[in-house]
Design a protein around this motif. Structure first.
Motif, mmCIF file in Angstrom:
data_model
loop_
_atom_site.group_PDB
_atom_site.id
_atom_site.type_symbol
_atom_site.label_atom_id
_atom_site.label_comp_id
_atom_site.label_asym_id
_atom_site.label_seq_id
_atom_site.Cartn_x
_atom_site.Cartn_y
_atom_site.Cartn_z
ATOM 1 N N ARG A 1 14.888 2.548 -2.163
ATOM 2 C CA ARG A 1 14.711 2.222 -3.578
ATOM 3 C C ARG A 1 13.774 3.226 -4.239
ATOM 4 O O ARG A 1 12.840 3.727 -3.608
ATOM 5 C CB ARG A 1 14.117 0.812 -3.726
ATOM 6 C CG ARG A 1 15.032 -0.283 -3.267
ATOM 7 C CD ARG A 1 14.320 -1.616 -3.140
ATOM 8 N NE ARG A 1 13.135 -1.591 -2.280
ATOM 9 C CZ ARG A 1 13.149 -1.573 -0.955
ATOM 10 N NH1 ARG A 1 14.285 -1.568 -0.306
ATOM 11 N NH2 ARG A 1 12.037 -1.585 -0.262
ATOM 12 N N LEU A 2 14.019 3.470 -5.512
ATOM 13 C CA LEU A 2 13.106 4.243 -6.353
ATOM 14 C C LEU A 2 12.544 3.308 -7.407
ATOM 15 O O LEU A 2 13.239 2.403 -7.875
ATOM 16 C CB LEU A 2 13.834 5.405 -7.041
ATOM 17 C CG LEU A 2 14.292 6.545 -6.160
ATOM 18 C CD1 LEU A 2 15.063 7.559 -7.014
ATOM 19 C CD2 LEU A 2 13.112 7.218 -5.485
ATOM 20 N N TYR A 3 11.290 3.545 -7.805
ATOM 21 C CA TYR A 3 10.625 2.696 -8.783
ATOM 22 C C TYR A 3 9.965 3.549 -9.857
ATOM 23 O O TYR A 3 9.512 4.656 -9.599
ATOM 24 C CB TYR A 3 9.490 1.889 -8.135
ATOM 25 C CG TYR A 3 9.907 0.990 -7.026
ATOM 26 C CD1 TYR A 3 10.243 -0.325 -7.278
ATOM 27 C CD2 TYR A 3 9.947 1.442 -5.710
ATOM 28 C CE1 TYR A 3 10.608 -1.173 -6.239
ATOM 29 C CE2 TYR A 3 10.309 0.604 -4.677
ATOM 30 C CZ TYR A 3 10.645 -0.703 -4.948
ATOM 31 O OH TYR A 3 11.008 -1.535 -3.941
ATOM 32 N N THR A 4 9.880 2.993 -11.041
ATOM 33 C CA THR A 4 8.965 3.490 -12.047
ATOM 34 C C THR A 4 8.235 2.266 -12.587
ATOM 35 O O THR A 4 8.801 1.170 -12.638
ATOM 36 C CB THR A 4 9.670 4.292 -13.162
ATOM 37 O OG1 THR A 4 8.690 4.836 -14.039
ATOM 38 C CG2 THR A 4 10.657 3.443 -13.929
ATOM 39 N N PHE A 5 6.983 2.429 -12.957
ATOM 40 C CA PHE A 5 6.193 1.260 -13.328
ATOM 41 C C PHE A 5 5.156 1.602 -14.390
ATOM 42 O O PHE A 5 4.763 2.748 -14.558
ATOM 43 C CB PHE A 5 5.485 0.665 -12.108
ATOM 44 C CG PHE A 5 4.576 1.629 -11.400
ATOM 45 C CD1 PHE A 5 3.265 1.800 -11.808
ATOM 46 C CD2 PHE A 5 5.030 2.372 -10.320
ATOM 47 C CE1 PHE A 5 2.423 2.689 -11.158
ATOM 48 C CE2 PHE A 5 4.206 3.254 -9.659
ATOM 49 C CZ PHE A 5 2.900 3.422 -10.086
ATOM 50 N N VAL A 6 4.735 0.558 -15.081
ATOM 51 C CA VAL A 6 3.589 0.599 -15.991
ATOM 52 C C VAL A 6 2.779 -0.649 -15.698
ATOM 53 O O VAL A 6 3.311 -1.766 -15.699
ATOM 54 C CB VAL A 6 4.005 0.628 -17.476
ATOM 55 C CG1 VAL A 6 2.787 0.551 -18.382
ATOM 56 C CG2 VAL A 6 4.838 1.863 -17.784
ATOM 57 N N ASP A 7 1.499 -0.463 -15.409
ATOM 58 C CA ASP A 7 0.582 -1.569 -15.140
ATOM 59 C C ASP A 7 -0.532 -1.545 -16.183
ATOM 60 O O ASP A 7 -0.952 -0.470 -16.620
ATOM 61 C CB ASP A 7 -0.070 -1.420 -13.759
ATOM 62 C CG ASP A 7 0.925 -1.378 -12.622
ATOM 63 O OD1 ASP A 7 1.998 -1.978 -12.741
ATOM 64 O OD2 ASP A 7 0.609 -0.748 -11.590
ATOM 65 N N ALA A 8 -1.009 -2.701 -16.558
ATOM 66 C CA ALA A 8 -2.152 -2.791 -17.466
ATOM 67 C C ALA A 8 -3.026 -3.950 -17.011
ATOM 68 O O ALA A 8 -2.521 -4.968 -16.539
ATOM 69 C CB ALA A 8 -1.695 -3.010 -18.901
ATOM 70 N N GLY A 9 -4.330 -3.780 -17.134
ATOM 71 C CA GLY A 9 -5.207 -4.864 -16.722
ATOM 72 C C GLY A 9 -6.638 -4.634 -17.128
ATOM 73 O O GLY A 9 -7.045 -3.519 -17.454
#
Length: 180
Positions: free
Chosen positions: A113-121
């Motif tokens: 699998r390939l992923y792209t992500f955006v996290d905020a916290g």
């Protein structure tokens, strides 16, 4: 998931801790090669009775592989100077945490699998200190593989979008097991 913890019934520290964790998945095509996942986590803790604080072991932290990628573990939130001369800071956590994750997954094959992500916290000393402008954001790419008899292994590279001066320019995160 919603979790309520009440501490102090016969103990030394008296505090309440409320946490919420929700996770949603949505396939974007019929063969489920493209999947988007959204996760939101919030937590608040507050002392009551004769206690003046929530112990550091029960406070909230953010940053790192399972919260906001691109930042060091527990690097988001309140810190205090340990030694004034050297400028070292220790992480003390907070009584409020908000973490949001958005991830797009593409299945290359049965086990890749390939992923792209955006996290905020963000983490705040007290709930009254909450400000959306204080939230830290990280974005990046990842690669996952299912290893027989071991389970899923994942390698993510996160870049902090709005780091403080001491938070670096990117982090490699290795994770085993299931996260999303």
């Amino acid at each position: 998931d919603i979790e309520l913890e009440i501490a102090g019934l016969g103990g030394d520290n008296e505090f309440l801790k409320l946490q919420h964790d929700s996770l949603w998945y949505r396939a974007l095509d019929d063969d489920r090669k493209w999947v988007v996942s959204l996760r939101t986590r919030e937590g608040v803790a507050d002392e009551y009775g004769s206690s003046d604080f929530v112990p550091i072991s029960d406070r909230f932290f953010a940053g790192g592989t399972t919260t906001v990628r691109g930042y060091n573990a527990q690097d988001i939130g309140p810190k205090v100077r340990k030694y004034w001369i050297f400028g070292d800071e220790i992480r003390v956590g907070g009584e409020l945490r908000v973490v949001e994750n958005v991830e797009l997954r593409y299945r290359l094959g049965e086990k890749l699998r390939l992923y792209t992500f955006v996290d905020a916290g963000g983490v705040w000393s007290d709930a009254s200190d909450f400000d959306f402008g204080d939230m830290k954001v990280g974005a990046g790419l990842g690669f996952g593989v299912d290893v027989p008899r071991l389970g899923p292994i994942r390698l993510d590279y996160g870049i902090p979008i709005n780091p403080d001066d001491d938070q670096g320019s990117g982090r490699l995160h290795l994770q085993t097991g299931f996260r999303f």
